[in-house]
Enzyme design. Sequence first.
Site, PDB file in Angstrom:
ATOM      1  N   ASP A  96     -40.319  42.900  58.144  1.00 21.95           N
ATOM      2  CA  ASP A  96     -39.641  41.748  57.549  1.00 21.95           C
ATOM      3  C   ASP A  96     -40.329  40.486  58.064  1.00 21.95           C
ATOM      4  O   ASP A  96     -40.442  40.302  59.287  1.00 21.95           O
ATOM      5  CB  ASP A  96     -38.168  41.766  58.008  1.00 21.95           C
ATOM      6  N   ASP A 193     -39.007  37.027  53.550  1.00 17.35           N
ATOM      7  CA  ASP A 193     -37.719  36.331  53.620  1.00 17.35           C
ATOM      8  C   ASP A 193     -37.762  34.990  52.876  1.00 17.35           C
ATOM      9  O   ASP A 193     -38.674  34.189  53.113  1.00 17.35           O
ATOM     10  CB  ASP A 193     -37.413  36.078  55.114  1.00 17.35           C
ATOM     11  N   GLU A 235     -37.669  38.168  48.884  1.00 20.34           N
ATOM     12  CA  GLU A 235     -36.249  37.830  48.754  1.00 20.34           C
ATOM     13  C   GLU A 235     -36.167  36.435  48.169  1.00 20.34           C
ATOM     14  O   GLU A 235     -36.762  35.503  48.716  1.00 20.34           O
ATOM     15  CB  GLU A 235     -35.543  37.868  50.102  1.00 20.34           C
ATOM     16  N   HIS A 310     -28.224  43.464  55.262  1.00 16.00           N
ATOM     17  CA  HIS A 310     -27.653  42.904  56.494  1.00 16.00           C
ATOM     18  C   HIS A 310     -26.924  41.572  56.250  1.00 16.00           C
ATOM     19  O   HIS A 310     -26.324  41.014  57.167  1.00 16.00           O
ATOM     20  CB  HIS A 310     -28.781  42.703  57.511  1.00 16.00           C
ATOM     21  N   ASP A 311     -27.035  41.064  55.001  1.00 12.06           N
ATOM     22  CA  ASP A 311     -26.358  39.795  54.668  1.00 12.06           C
ATOM     23  C   ASP A 311     -25.125  40.001  53.808  1.00 12.06           C
ATOM     24  O   ASP A 311     -24.345  39.053  53.622  1.00 12.06           O
ATOM     25  CB  ASP A 311     -27.291  38.884  53.857  1.00 12.06           C
TER      26      ASP A 311
HETATM   27  O1  TEU Z   1     -31.285  35.256  53.713  1.00 12.06           O
HETATM   28  C1  TEU Z   1     -31.522  34.275  52.715  1.00 12.06           C
HETATM   29  C2  TEU Z   1     -30.281  33.825  52.114  1.00 12.06           C
HETATM   30  O2  TEU Z   1     -30.224  33.314  51.038  1.00 12.06           O
HETATM   31  C3  TEU Z   1     -29.097  33.928  52.960  1.00 12.06           C
HETATM   32  O3  TEU Z   1     -28.704  32.613  53.249  1.00 12.06           O
HETATM   33  C4  TEU Z   1     -28.026  34.656  52.225  1.00 12.06           C
HETATM   34  O4  TEU Z   1     -27.839  34.093  50.963  1.00 12.06           O
HETATM   35  C5  TEU Z   1     -26.784  34.462  53.024  1.00 12.06           C
HETATM   36  O5  TEU Z   1     -27.112  34.913  54.311  1.00 12.06           O
HETATM   37  C6  TEU Z   1     -25.662  35.241  52.408  1.00 12.06           C
HETATM   38  O6  TEU Z   1     -24.556  35.113  53.276  1.00 12.06           O
HETATM   39  C7  TEU Z   1     -32.441  35.506  54.504  1.00 12.06           C
HETATM   40  C8  TEU Z   1     -32.090  36.584  55.500  1.00 12.06           C
HETATM   41  O7  TEU Z   1     -31.779  37.789  54.807  1.00 12.06           O
HETATM   42  C9  TEU Z   1     -30.912  36.102  56.312  1.00 12.06           C
HETATM   43  O8  TEU Z   1     -30.473  37.120  57.209  1.00 12.06           O
HETATM   44  C10 TEU Z   1     -31.366  34.890  57.094  1.00 12.06           C
HETATM   45  O9  TEU Z   1     -30.254  34.361  57.801  1.00 12.06           O
HETATM   46  C11 TEU Z   1     -31.925  33.804  56.154  1.00 12.06           C
HETATM   47  O10 TEU Z   1     -32.824  34.320  55.190  1.00 12.06           O
HETATM   48  C12 TEU Z   1     -32.713  32.791  56.959  1.00 12.06           C
HETATM   49  O11 TEU Z   1     -33.876  33.390  57.431  1.00 12.06           O
END
Ligand code: TEU
Length: 528
Positions: A96, A193, A235, A310-311
Site C-alpha cells: 500500500d 492511496d 483508490e 480497513h475504512d
Molecule cells: O482513504 C481515503 C479516503 O477517502 C478516506 O478518507 C475514506 O473516505 C474515509 O476514511 C472513510 O471513512 C485512504 C486510506 O484508505 C485511509 O485509511 C487513510 O486514512 C486516508 O486515505 C489518508 O491516507
Amino acid sequence: MKWWKNQTVYQVYPLSYNDSNDDGRGDLQGIIAKIPYIKSLGVGIIWLTPIYQSPMDDNGYDISDYYQINPLFGTMADFELLLAEIHKHGLKLMMDLVVNHTSDEHAWFKEAIANKKSKYRDYYLFSDEIATAETSFFGGGVWEYSTAAGQYYYHLFSKRQPDLNWDNEHLRQDVYAMMNWWLDKGVDAFRLDVIDFIGKEPFKQIRSGEKTHTYLQEMHQACFAFRDAVMTVGEMTTATIENTPLYTKRERKELDMVFHFEIASINQDKNSDDKWSYRPFNLVELKRCFEKWQVGLHNNGWNALYWCNHDQPRVVSTFGDPVNYHYQSATMLAGLLHGMQGTPYIYQGEEIGMTNIRLEAHEYRDVEILNLLAEHKQKGIDLEQTLELIYRKGRDNARTPMQWNTDAYAGFSKVPTWLAVNPNYQEINVAAAIANKTSIWYWYAELVALRKKEPIIVEGDFQLLEANHPQLFAYQRQYQGETITVYANFLGTDLEVELPCTGEVIMANYRVPLDNILRPFEFIMWKN
Ligand code: TEU
C-alpha cells in the site's frame, strides 16, 4: 489474460492481524505465521496496508520514511522473510503506497518547514494565508499554520499528513525511484492511496484534475511499463464511470483498476459529502449502481470489487443480519459480489463474517473518529447520537483484532490489545469456521475457486434482471454460449418469486432451493 484477472485479493491490516511478540499489536512475523491460512482460502494476492516507518497518527497512512519498515511491525529482515514466504506459497504481495502526502515527521517536511530556501519547501503546498475554505476529510480546514515555516501548509487529511506537491518534478522522480526500489525487491503490486488527488489544484479547490492522468502515465513509464507483471489499483474518491476507463483501459497505460466509492457511500446523504450523513438504503439504487459499473467497464477497463476494507464498516452489519441470519446474509452478500466481473477483494475477517462493534468513546483509536468526537463535543452534540454514527460507519469497526479462536484476545495476542477485541469472538472465529464445513469461510473459499475455474465469471458480460424489484437482486452473466444466473433475496423476509431454474445449481446458501420462494437472504447461482 493478465495474471490477476481470475485472482482474488486478501487485504491484511497488519496492526490487527496477528501479534507474534505480545505487545498487543499485530506484526510481520505474525502475518508470516498465517500465510498458510491465507493460502488455504485460495486467494492469489495479499495486500498489506502500510508498514513503513510512521508515527501512526493515521495508523501508517502517514509515512515518515518510505525506505524503512516500522519497528512496530518488525525489521527489514522480517519483511524480506515475509516476501520470500509469500512467493514460496505461490502468492503475490501488494504493498500500500501513500504518495499523496507524507507524515509531518518525514525528513522532507522537517526540512521544508525549517528552511524556506530548501529544495524540499516546494515538495509541499504552502500559503501565506488560509487560501481556501476547503474542509479536510478528518474535520476542520485544509490549511494548518506552521510557526517554524511562517506559513500555512495544505493537508487533505489530518494536519499531521501534509500533502505533497506533485507539480514538483524532483518530488515525482524521488517517488518513482522509491517505487522502483520496492519493485526491484520483488513486490508484485501496489495499492495507491487516494492517488486521484495527486492532480490537485489546491488554490482552486480542485482535488483531482487532468494532471492526475499526466502523472499516472509518467509513473507508468517510470515504474511499470518495463515490468510485465506489476498489478496496480488506485483508490479514488473522485472515480466515476465516466473517468474510470481513462484510468484503467490498457491503452491508457495508467492503472489496472480503481476502487470507487459509489457503493461504499450508497447510504450517505446524496446532497452531502459528509460520510457520517445517513439516509435509508434503497436496493434498486444499489442494483443500478452495480449495473452501471459492470456494464460500463465491460471490455472498457476493469472493476475492483469490494464490500469491506480497513475504512468501511463490516458489510454483514451494514446490509446483513448478523444476529438472526449471520451465515445466510454474509454468504448472500459474498455471492453477489464474487459472481460479478472484476477482481474481488476480501478484507481480513470478512471470510468469517466479522461484525461491527459498539465501543465507549474512550475505547476508539481512529483519528477520524477521535476528531469527530472532539468536534461534536465542542458543538454540544449528544454523545449517544455521535456514538450511533460511529457504530454505523466508523473505521474502527473494521480494525478490531482478527478473531482466530476462543483463547483470550481471540488468539490474536496474549496481552491487552491496542483496540478492543469484539466480544463475539467466542462464536465468530477462524477455528470454529474451519471446523464447520458449512461455514461462511468455506463459502468464500468456493467463490474464490469458482473464479479460477469458470472463465464466464472473469470474461462474461452482465445483465441486471428484475431491476426495479425492491427485494430481489438478480443478474445474468453470459460468455461463449454459457449462462450464469444469480438470484438473491437481499432482505430477511421470505420472498415469493418465480425462480428461473435454468441449468445446474452451482452455489446455494440454503443448499437445496425451494420452488418459487427465496428464504431470508437466500442466494442461488445456476449455470447452463
Ligand atoms: O482513504 C481515503 C479516503 O477517502 C478516506 O478518507 C475514506 O473516505 C474515509 O476514511 C472513510 O471513512 C485512504 C486510506 O484508505 C485511509 O485509511 C487513510 O486514512 C486516508 O486515505 C489518508 O491516507
